[in-house]
Every structure is written in structure tokens, then in C-alpha cells.
Design an enzyme around this catalytic site. Sequence first.
Site, PDB file in Angstrom:
ATOM      1  N   HIS A 145      52.970  44.214  37.927  1.00 15.27           N
ATOM      2  CA  HIS A 145      53.304  43.289  36.897  1.00 15.27           C
ATOM      3  C   HIS A 145      54.544  43.985  36.544  1.00 15.27           C
ATOM      4  O   HIS A 145      54.406  44.981  35.531  1.00 15.27           O
ATOM      5  CB  HIS A 145      52.639  42.717  35.762  1.00 15.27           C
ATOM      6  CG  HIS A 145      53.200  41.795  34.873  1.00 15.27           C
ATOM      7  ND1 HIS A 145      53.051  41.594  33.322  1.00 15.27           N
ATOM      8  CD2 HIS A 145      54.260  40.604  35.137  1.00 15.27           C
ATOM      9  CE1 HIS A 145      53.865  40.808  33.262  1.00 15.27           C
ATOM     10  NE2 HIS A 145      54.333  40.328  33.868  1.00 15.27           N
ATOM     11  N   GLU A 157      52.804  47.270  34.646  1.00 15.20           N
ATOM     12  CA  GLU A 157      51.628  47.186  34.562  1.00 15.20           C
ATOM     13  C   GLU A 157      50.699  46.999  35.930  1.00 15.20           C
ATOM     14  O   GLU A 157      51.021  46.243  36.813  1.00 15.20           O
ATOM     15  CB  GLU A 157      50.998  45.915  33.648  1.00 15.20           C
ATOM     16  CG  GLU A 157      51.774  46.039  32.380  1.00 15.20           C
ATOM     17  CD  GLU A 157      51.269  44.806  31.548  1.00 15.20           C
ATOM     18  OE1 GLU A 157      50.946  44.839  30.167  1.00 15.20           O
ATOM     19  OE2 GLU A 157      51.529  43.480  31.950  1.00 15.20           O
TER      20      GLU A 157
END
Lengths: 291, 291
Positions: A145, A157
Amino acid sequence: MIDSHLDFARTGVVGFGTMGAGIAQVVARSGRAVTVLDLDAGRLETGLAAVRTFLDGGVARGKLTENERDAVLGRITGTTDVHDLAGAELVIEAATENSGTKREILARVTAEAGDSAVIVTNTSALSVTDLATALPRPERFAGLHFFNPAQLMRVVEVVRALQTDESVVERLVSLVESFGKDAVVVKDRPGFLVNHLVMPYLNDVIQEYDDGLATAEDIDTALKLGLGYKLGPLELLDLIGLDVHDHATTSAYEATRDPAYASPPLLRQMVAAGHHGTKNGRGFRAGQVPA
Amino acid sequence: MNQRSTVAVLGAGTMGSGIATVMSRAGYRTLFYDVDEANLRRGVAGVNGFFDRSVSLGKLDREQALEAKTKLVGVTELREIADADVIVEAVFENLALKKEIFALLDEIISTSALIHTNTSTLSVTAIASGSRHPERVVGTHYCNPAPLMKLVEVANGRHTADWAHKATVGFLGSLGKTTVVTKDRPGFIVNRFLIPWENRCIAALESGLGTTESIDAAVTGALGHPMGPFRLLDIVGLDIHQQVATRLYEQLRDPRFFPPPMVERMVAAGDLGRKTGRGFYTYDDTRLFGS
């Protein structure tokens, strides 16, 4: 020039929108060859143009040389043919935030890239564990992410789905570090880590603004000067896109029934009225005359 | 009307000393009051120390520092502030005490003086109810450290007169401060959003969504905050966070404001943050702001 000693030396990106373009640039900058798939030939053109414009800005500010810019651009190839992803060691899916669309794309892409490839999704709103069930080898699937703009934001992430193999997580952490960014390994929960923290805060600000606590400008000024934030919450919402935030927070609400994620009425109305923030010049601050 | 030249600052704690520094630096004759002589001495030494450091850092020349110091007059009798044009109350965050002082001011100050209260969690209206002149009482919430932070939140009580509000904004402008206007609601703008945000970050840590380091890295890297929530809490002090959060919770009865259980354990253990050498992180140097 492509550095074939790198892990994931050949990478595919699916989707050449804002996030896809940012991600393709980050990956190409790290010395990897990037094939970007978008079925819309027009988006391939605008995507490549966006990368070029961003890199030109870097050249103008002395962040990179013209040769480096040309090398990065030379490592990015756009295609409308899914067969061009054959042989990719990593495919990063950055298509529309729609579960059906993503599942279809992921199954198709996996068939081309082959069994040994690692497939990741850049979703911010959907369950990675759920998307993994669309793949024949879910253990080779995870979330990666990026935050917008991907070129500038220091954190990525790495989302561990219930099925994700630990060695895949480790390789993805190394990949993020090779971009010069910080990898944060997070659980597959609605909002992962950052959005889990920030979405309730943004919703709270919207509701208090609607309740007349202060003007939009004063709320942003207070939090910037009081806490040193680069952007105030309402400027940040305009930049994220009110439609994007509404979709993400509503997804988290549906998954948790936690009222902190419930999209505030004013936000839903603004989205319904077509006020999407900076991208169309109408938002909490965008298009407003300062008081 | 705008010939205000003498300011009184009541209370020689951290905030009072910071505010007295701002006033004397801006060229106002500053009557600095504390009922306790030892407190007052510490406060005056703090203000003078700030000016000495400014000289050694090259922010101020010697003449400017001397000029500012001569503007500061310490007093321990409330009647000595009789000729102040602006009174800034910055005593302990205790409603009964603040109201009591405002009642005493009724007998002392001129009928044209502005009365400011520097509260972070109490109602301006409630404090003003201690005065016979609530129309001249305005909430002015400075940020710590007041000499360095540009923001002041301005909140009217229910009976504040429009002229008093306007005169207050003009006066704060003469100090070089940036003002935002907020309703008289618990936490105004900054604490209203900061406290639930910090609580949510602590709860995420407690529930294993990330580590102290990973959450701080994710927030600074993805949101552009100058420091993560746990670095900030260590500077603020866990005891201070607990007090502010609890006071806001008591007024709002909204569980997002109540400090998560981890805060009580940290306070009980004496892990208050930088000032005790241990909070979320450990420190060899317990000084704040490099002072």
C-alpha cells in the site's frame, strides 16, 4: 539500463492512473524494468506523460540529471496486452478500487506471470485476504500500500494477508527498502494501520466543521501551526479526493460497523454534488475564496 | 482605543512565563503577577533566561534583550496591576480558582481593560461568569512554548462583546501571533482533534496493530507530521495528556476522549515521557526544547 541482479528485476504494474504512474516511477527509479498494463491506450499516454512531467520537475530542481531521467523513462514500457506481463517476477495491481474488477484482473495477471511470481495489490479499502482467494497461489499474494504521491511519501505498508507466506513478506520489505522508503508490516484490517488511524480523525473534522466549530481555513491553520502538520485536515481531504475518502471510510464502516468510520452526511452530500476536491477544483478549501 | 501599552500576566507557571515573554518582547510594559514569591522569581528568571538564550543564538541583539527585560515587572500584590490595559489570566487550570481571580479583578482593574483567559480545557463562558464584566472576557489559548508558537485560538464566551473580540484579535496581531476563531467548545480546535487522535494511536499500539517505532514511522512518513504520536506524547508528558483527555471526556462524555488504560499504567509507573527519562521511548537527556 536494468540491474538484473535485483530481486524483482522485472516488474509489472496494472493500471496507469495516479497511483500506477507514481508506483511505476518509484520501481523504475530503483533500476528495475517496469511494464505497465492499462487496457485504455489513452491512459497509457497520460500516465507516461505524468511520469515525464514529474521527472522533468526533478531535473529542473537539480534532484536528478537528464541522463538519469532518460534512464528511468527507458525502463518503463506501456502496454495494452496482458501477455506482455509474461515473465514478470512481481506484479503490482493498482486498478480501480472495485472488488469484482480487481479479482478478475488478479486471476488474469497470475495466469500470465506464472506460478513463481509474487502478486501484490495496492488497495487501500479492500481486504487483502479476501482478494487472495481469487488467486491459485494465495500464499504468494500480499498488499503493498503506497501513499499518494507515491514518489514522495516515505512509507509503504506491507499488508500480510492470512495466507501470505513469510518469505514473501520479507522480500517485499527488502523491495520497499531498496526504494529508499520505510516498510511498515501491518495486519489485514480495514484501513490497515495509517488509514485506521487517520480516517476517524478526518471524519471527526468534517462533522465539527459542519457543526460550525470554526471556518475551514481556521481549522487547517490551527492544526498546521499548532501541531506542525504540513497540510491541514480539510486541505488533505481535498488532495486525497472526497470521493476516494468517502469510498475508503464507507468500506471500513461496512467491514466493522464502527461509527468512527461512518461517512459524515456533509461528505456524502459533497460527493453527490460532484465536489471531489482538488482534482475538480471544488472541495472544502479548493475553489473557496479565503475569508 | 488601540493605545494599550500595559499588560498584566497572572500566574508565573510555564504558560504564564511564556506569555510574559511574548508581551515584553513585543514592547508592552508587562506586570507579571504570582501570589507566590518563589514562583514569581522562577518565572522572571525563566523569561530573562529566554532572552539571554535568544542573544546567544543570535536571534536578538543585546540592546533588544535588555529593552525587553526592562519591560518586565514582577508583582505579588494583585492591586499592583490596576493600570493594565489587557489582563491575561494564566493560573492553574481550575475553574473555581479562575473565577475567584476574576471576581477580585472586578475591584481593581479599569473599566476599559480587556480580560483574557488562557485556558485549554475549561469553558470561557464558565470562567467569565466569575466577572461582573463578562462582555470584556475573551478566551485566548496560547500553545506551549508560547514564545515560539505562532498560533493563538480565540474563543468568545456567550456574553463577549463584539468590540472586545475585535480588539483582542488586533492585540494578538500586534504580538506577531496568528489567530484562529473558534467556538467556546471543549478543546477548541487543536486539542479537540489532537486528543482523540493520540488516544486512537495509543489504542492501536495496545492492540498490537504496530510498535511504537512502526506507528511513529508510518504517521510521519505517510501523513507528513513532524513527529509521530508517541514522540509527541513523550514531549507533552503522559500525565498532562491524561489530565487534558480526562477533562475533555468529563465534559463531552464521548469515549474517544478517555485515555486508554495504558496511559494510567504509564503514569502510575512514573513513565511520564522525556521529563522523567522514560515514556514510550527512553532518554538520556530529560531537557525539553533544547533549553
